[in-house]
Design a protein around this motif. Structure first.
Motif, PDB file in Angstrom:
ATOM      1  N   GLY A  33      45.571  59.491  48.632  1.00 55.79           N
ATOM      2  CA  GLY A  33      46.172  59.908  46.760  1.00 55.79           C
ATOM      3  C   GLY A  33      45.639  61.175  46.586  1.00 55.79           C
ATOM      4  O   GLY A  33      46.450  61.436  45.328  1.00 55.79           O
ATOM      5  N   THR A  53      53.102  61.991  41.188  1.00 59.25           N
ATOM      6  CA  THR A  53      53.062  60.790  40.593  1.00 59.25           C
ATOM      7  C   THR A  53      54.183  59.675  41.570  1.00 59.25           C
ATOM      8  O   THR A  53      54.640  58.852  41.632  1.00 59.25           O
ATOM      9  CB  THR A  53      52.790  60.332  39.471  1.00 59.25           C
ATOM     10  OG1 THR A  53      53.799  61.818  38.762  1.00 59.25           O
ATOM     11  CG2 THR A  53      51.330  60.465  39.100  1.00 59.25           C
ATOM     12  N   VAL A 107      53.772  58.894  44.893  1.00 58.19           N
ATOM     13  CA  VAL A 107      53.277  57.977  44.860  1.00 58.19           C
ATOM     14  C   VAL A 107      53.981  56.402  44.807  1.00 58.19           C
ATOM     15  O   VAL A 107      54.141  55.278  45.045  1.00 58.19           O
ATOM     16  CB  VAL A 107      51.687  57.557  43.314  1.00 58.19           C
ATOM     17  CG1 VAL A 107      51.132  56.229  43.720  1.00 58.19           C
ATOM     18  CG2 VAL A 107      50.742  59.219  44.024  1.00 58.19           C
ATOM     19  N   TRP A 114      55.825  55.615  47.212  1.00 54.84           N
ATOM     20  CA  TRP A 114      55.054  54.767  48.544  1.00 54.84           C
ATOM     21  C   TRP A 114      54.727  53.991  48.056  1.00 54.84           C
ATOM     22  O   TRP A 114      54.742  52.247  49.022  1.00 54.84           O
ATOM     23  CB  TRP A 114      53.810  55.389  48.922  1.00 54.84           C
ATOM     24  CG  TRP A 114      53.379  56.320  49.566  1.00 54.84           C
ATOM     25  CD1 TRP A 114      55.046  56.754  50.614  1.00 54.84           C
ATOM     26  CD2 TRP A 114      52.587  57.589  49.507  1.00 54.84           C
ATOM     27  NE1 TRP A 114      54.344  58.446  50.645  1.00 54.84           N
ATOM     28  CE2 TRP A 114      53.064  58.620  50.564  1.00 54.84           C
ATOM     29  CE3 TRP A 114      51.573  57.779  48.840  1.00 54.84           C
ATOM     30  CZ2 TRP A 114      52.599  59.642  50.728  1.00 54.84           C
ATOM     31  CZ3 TRP A 114      50.744  58.771  49.121  1.00 54.84           C
ATOM     32  CH2 TRP A 114      51.615  59.800  50.146  1.00 54.84           C
ATOM     33  N   ALA A 138      47.782  53.222  39.894  1.00 57.34           N
ATOM     34  CA  ALA A 138      47.355  52.959  41.040  1.00 57.34           C
ATOM     35  C   ALA A 138      46.048  53.754  42.002  1.00 57.34           C
ATOM     36  O   ALA A 138      46.241  52.599  43.305  1.00 57.34           O
ATOM     37  CB  ALA A 138      48.559  54.307  42.083  1.00 57.34           C
ATOM     38  N   GLN A 139      45.401  54.405  41.643  1.00 62.27           N
ATOM     39  CA  GLN A 139      43.952  54.434  41.668  1.00 62.27           C
ATOM     40  C   GLN A 139      42.888  53.057  41.362  1.00 62.27           C
ATOM     41  O   GLN A 139      41.663  53.477  41.645  1.00 62.27           O
ATOM     42  CB  GLN A 139      43.297  55.762  41.118  1.00 62.27           C
ATOM     43  CG  GLN A 139      44.672  56.546  41.265  1.00 62.27           C
ATOM     44  CD  GLN A 139      44.050  57.955  43.054  1.00 62.27           C
ATOM     45  OE1 GLN A 139      43.741  57.278  43.748  1.00 62.27           O
ATOM     46  NE2 GLN A 139      46.199  57.733  43.282  1.00 62.27           N
ATOM     47  N   ARG A 169      40.697  52.299  44.593  1.00 65.72           N
ATOM     48  CA  ARG A 169      40.362  53.564  45.339  1.00 65.72           C
ATOM     49  C   ARG A 169      38.307  53.229  45.654  1.00 65.72           C
ATOM     50  O   ARG A 169      38.316  54.303  46.788  1.00 65.72           O
ATOM     51  CB  ARG A 169      40.868  55.266  44.154  1.00 65.72           C
ATOM     52  CG  ARG A 169      40.253  56.047  44.889  1.00 65.72           C
ATOM     53  CD  ARG A 169      40.858  57.138  44.943  1.00 65.72           C
ATOM     54  NE  ARG A 169      40.221  58.242  45.341  1.00 65.72           N
ATOM     55  CZ  ARG A 169      40.563  59.867  45.027  1.00 65.72           C
ATOM     56  NH1 ARG A 169      41.455  59.970  44.066  1.00 65.72           N
ATOM     57  NH2 ARG A 169      39.903  60.874  45.703  1.00 65.72           N
TER      58      ARG A 169
END
Length: 498
Positions: free
Chosen positions: A154, A159, A162, A165, A352-353, A356
């Motif tokens: 990432g 963005t 992302v 995806w 989205a993270q 992570r």
């Protein structure tokens, strides 16, 4: 303001736990039992009032454990069943496993234990003539294929990309609802400190013997020091299929059917940012399981693959020599592991993270696996579930007149949004998450547990240790297609009604 809104990171969410039918925390079974007890007491009251009082006390004592629940929704009876099952396994000696030529098990092989003991491995070739392994869970008549991929990171990604995806991954999951005979899927992300074997095999043979000593010293120092600050990450996707009710199919026919599905599945993974993807051969699956049970052989397996192109390892030799399951730990060959189960997913929206930190390598651990489990729901059942949730949310919001709560209003909006998305073609998927951490010794396990708890806090996840189920949880986080809901003694439909 418009420019700031356009550049803001998108958020995701709207996952909801399906509402349990019944009165309050009793569930459907408890509610039916309550009304049945009331009717029975009314009939008995025609004969004896004292007997009704005694029966009412006994009924309350039996039904009260159904109403007392933990944070993740388990009642007292369910927790008691786990304790009883643990005591039974311990009394029978099944918490200890021995294999190999000197063990009492026939064959003298190192077969994987527990839920993997009855698994058989076959191999086929897909449309691109790539070999792929098929795990046949003979006890449940299920077939699993394993896909390996190298997801794009990432970092330095827009963005918008992302978001595309994530949308493509959502479409891929929605497609699973239409996959014939698919029982479940999982995504396993495994991280471990880099052993340096691959780097050494790539760099050292290429150093010219006539190179200046300073240059040789620099390259040798890079090979020696680089692995200390790096890690390796592997991502596996498993898909487990069943045989439709009433059909009798040969395993060879099922392997042929799965071979035709693999190219389409790989294309969906690549579109969702999965990077290069390919099915795992039977040998690669055996290697992954072997390293999970004995982390100390990881460098040896990498060395054999680099030098000889493969290890020749077969499934019946992929298991450990010995394992010991304890209440809160699982000892296996050169490692000690502890697993956690998801209790509550992040509330509200996330970015989205959010996972992570949890997916990255954890310092102080030998290996770490994060497994996302998915159970696709067919479109007809999805429609019934979202409509039932919608009606239940509206009822709860309107039944509290005079004290409208923010949470009730939020649930109504979430249920309405889910119903609209499902009606426009979105799929409904049940999901869960499991984490397994492996260290070298039992003394290191507590420090690793603290590290995991910190990572869970950063991911806004609530999880509980899989106490008295450590061996089964360890197997579920392996990329072998073990679906927990397929191995419960109580049928899943009855368990949801408790």
């Amino acid at each position: 303001m418009a420019a700031e809104a356009a550049t803001a990171d998108p958020t995701y969410g709207n996952w909801r736990r399906p509402r349990r039918p019944g009165l309050g925390p009793l569930g459907l079974v408890g509610t039916v039992a309550v009304f049945g007890a009331i009717v029975f007491d009314l009939l008995v009251s025609l004969f004896s009032l004292q007997l009704v009082i005694v029966l009412a006390v006994l009924q309350v004592m039996l039904l009260l454990p159904l109403a007392v629940r933990t944070q993740d929704g388990r009642n007292v009876y369910q927790m008691l069943a786990v304790h009883i099952g643990w005591l039974q396994r311990k009394s029978k000696g099944t918490t200890t496993y021995l294999s190999g030529p000197l063990s009492p098990r026939p064959g003298g092989q190192f077969r994987p234990p527990g839920l993997l003991s009855r698994v058989k491995v076959m191999e086929g070739r897909d449309a691109y003539d790539q070999p792929f392994g098929v795990l046949h869970h003979s006890g449940r008549n299920l077939y699993t294929i394993v896909l390996g991929c190298e997801p794009d990171g990432g970092s330095l990604v827009d963005t918008d990309q992302v978001d595309n995806w994530v949308a493509s991954w959502g479409h891929w999951l929605a497609r699973l609802s239409g996959e014939p005979a698919l029982r479940g899927a999982s995504v396993v992300v495994e991280t471990a400190p880099d052993t340096g074997t691959r780097l050494a095999n790539e760099v050292l043979p290429r150093i010219d013997a006539n190179a200046p000593p300073a240059a040789r010293a620099v390259m040798e120092e890079v090979v020696q020091r680089y692995p200390a600050a790096s890690s390796e990450m592997h991502t596996y996707i498993t898909l487990t299929y069943g045989v439709p009710t009433g059909q009798k199919r040969k395993p060879e026919d099922i392997v042929t059917d799965l071979a035709a599905r693999i190219p389409g599945l790989l294309a969906g993974v690549v579109n969702a940012g999965g990077g290069p993807a390919a099915p795992l051969s039977a040998e690669r699956i055996a290697e992954v399981v072997r390293v999970a049970y004995d982390p100390a052989v990881a460098s040896d397996i990498l060395e054999a693959r680099a030098v000889h192109g493969g290890t020749g390892l077969e499934w019946h030799d992929a298991g450990p020599a010995a394992t010991v399951e304890k209440v809160n730990a699982y000892h296996h060959d050169s490692g000690v592991s502890r697993s956690w189960l998801l209790t509550i997913a992040p509330r509200g929206t996330v970015r989205a993270q959010v996972l992570r930190g949890l997916l990255e390598d954890a310092p102080g651990t030998r290996r770490k696996r994060v497994a996302l489990l998915y159970r696709p729901i067919d479109p007809a059942t999805s429609a019934r579930i979202v409509e039932a949730d919608r009606r239940a949310a509206q009822f709860m919001a309107t039944s509290r007149r005079g004290m409208i709560q923010a949470r009730a209003a939020t649930e109504v909006r979430a249920a309405e949004q889910t119903a609209v998305e499902e009606a426009t073609g979105a799929g409904l998927v049940e999901f869960s998450l499991m984490v397994t951490v492996t260290v070298d010794t039992a003394e290191e396990l507590e420090d690793a547990s603290v590290t995991v708890r910190n990572l869970l806090a950063g991911a806004r996840l609530l999880m509980r240790p899989a106490d008295r189920m450590q061996a089964a949880a360890f197997s579920c986080t392996l990329p072998t297609g073990i679906l927990p809901w397929e191995y419960t003694l109580v049928p899943r439909e009855l368990k949801e009604a408790l």
